[in-house]
Motif scaffolding. Structure first.
Motif, PDB file in Angstrom:
ATOM      1  N   SER A   1      -8.504  24.176  13.723  1.00  0.00           N
ATOM      2  CA  SER A   1      -8.450  24.685  15.210  1.00  0.00           C
ATOM      3  C   SER A   1      -7.384  25.444  15.566  1.00  0.00           C
TER       4      SER A   1
ATOM      5  N   SER B   1     -14.744  29.353  20.173  1.00  0.00           N
ATOM      6  CA  SER B   1     -15.869  28.170  20.270  1.00  0.00           C
ATOM      7  C   SER B   1     -16.872  28.409  21.095  1.00  0.00           C
ATOM      8  N   SER B   2     -16.626  29.492  22.063  1.00  0.00           N
ATOM      9  CA  SER B   2     -17.642  29.871  23.071  1.00  0.00           C
ATOM     10  C   SER B   2     -16.961  31.175  23.603  1.00  0.00           C
TER      11      SER B   2
ATOM     12  N   ASP C   1     -14.120  24.064  29.420  1.00  0.00           N
ATOM     13  CA  ASP C   1     -13.521  24.415  27.892  1.00  0.00           C
ATOM     14  C   ASP C   1     -12.904  25.903  28.245  1.00  0.00           C
TER      15      ASP C   1
END
Lengths: 111, 204
Positions: free
Chosen positions: A7, A44-45, B63
């Motif tokens: 990551s 990740s998004s 996030d």
């Protein structure tokens, strides 16, 4: 451990992928988010692209302008600055060398 | 328009809540981008399932804000020893200069040397710092000077030369004593300016 390292690696590389997307043409946020979101394992998004875009703009490697959209409200288009072009160029050269070396070592380790 | 959808509204509210600690400009830009994203992704005709899918692709608000904090690259200049020492020196010398003047009535070289040197050092540090604006720096620099001028102007009005009646001395001290708060106000002002500057990212 592998997860964390990967990551970190991805975080370092993804910003240059954004710069690379802007090399040919200016694009708006949603477009960039969709493209990167469609590449497996890149972000990740889709929402996490925007903090990155904000930082690239504060660093002066990209700049943005508002343009009318054929449908709906105006869009904020991003494009590379001269600084961004230079950063991308040196990253590409370094990445080619680096990934070639890594490939070579990994192939060697298999034997 | 798009924010009218209840799920979208709830998502944006959640994001705003998560982002409340971010510097205002950064937070507003992030929220604006996410709203634009949803405007592109959805229309008034979008079904609830479509809305859910889009929000899922966008990811958890927490996030996104965590990413914003990580990606902020900390361009802020934080106050350090320079700023705190400047504040301390200006406060102490600011208090000391006039107090010495009031108590002794005359400028004693020995008594003033320390506050003057301390004040000069404080002013130099003040101007070296990147965190205060020009206006802040002028406030810090001029406050003891203005104070001192007031002390002596008033003394000139109440006394003639070095001759001063007891009543004159007392009146002088009584009128000036509250002004001792001036350096305190100036320090509080500069301290606040410092905290404001800490929250604002500045280009490096």
């Amino acid at each position: 451990m592998v997860d964390r390292d990967l990551s970190q690696l991805r975080r370092g590389v993804v910003e240059y992928c954004v710069l690379a997307l802007l090399r040919e043409d200016e694009r708006y946020g949603f477009e960039i988010a969709r493209t990167l979101g469609g590449v497996n394992g890149m972000i990740s998004s889709e929402g996490t692209l925007y903090p990155l875009l904000g930082r690239l703009r504060r660093e002066g490697v990209v700049e943005s302008t508002w343009r009318e959209s054929p449908s709906g409200p105006p869009r904020r288009y991003y494009r590379l600055t001269t600084l961004g072009e230079e950063a991308l160029r040196s990253f590409i050269a370094e990445w080619r060398r680096f990934s070639a070396s890594v490939d070579q070592l990994l192939a060697g380790a298999k034997r | 328009m798009i924010a009218r959808h209840e799920l979208v509204q709830r998502y944006l509210d959640g994001l705003r809540r998560e982002a409340r600690d971010l510097p205002a400009r950064q937070r507003d830009e992030l929220l604006e981008e996410i709203e634009l994203h949803l405007t592109e992704a959805l229309s008034d005709e979008s079904s609830e399932a479509e809305v859910r899918t889009e929000l899922e692709r966008l990811g958890h608000a927490g996030d996104i804000v965590a990413e914003e904090r990580d990606r902020a690259a900390q361009p802020t200049v934080r106050p350090g020893a320079k700023e705190y020492l400047a504040l301390l020196l200006l406060l102490v010398s600011g208090l000391f200069l006039p107090v010495v003047g009031v108590v002794f009535g005359v400028v004693l070289v020995g008594g003033l040397l320390l506050p003057v040197v301390g004040w000069l050092a404080g002013v130099v540090l003040l101007w070296l710092s990147q965190l205060w604006s020009i206006g802040d720096k002028l406030v810090g620099t001029l406050q003891p000077v203005g104070w001192l001028l007031a002390v002596y102007a008033l003394r000139l009005g109440l006394c003639t030369g070095s001759e001063c009646t007891a009543a004159g001395e007392i009146a002088w001290i009584v009128i000036l004593a509250p002004a001792v708060l001036l350096p305190v106000f100036a320090s509080v002002y500069l301290g606040r300016a410092l905290r404001r500057a800490e929250r604002l990212p500045r280009p490096t």
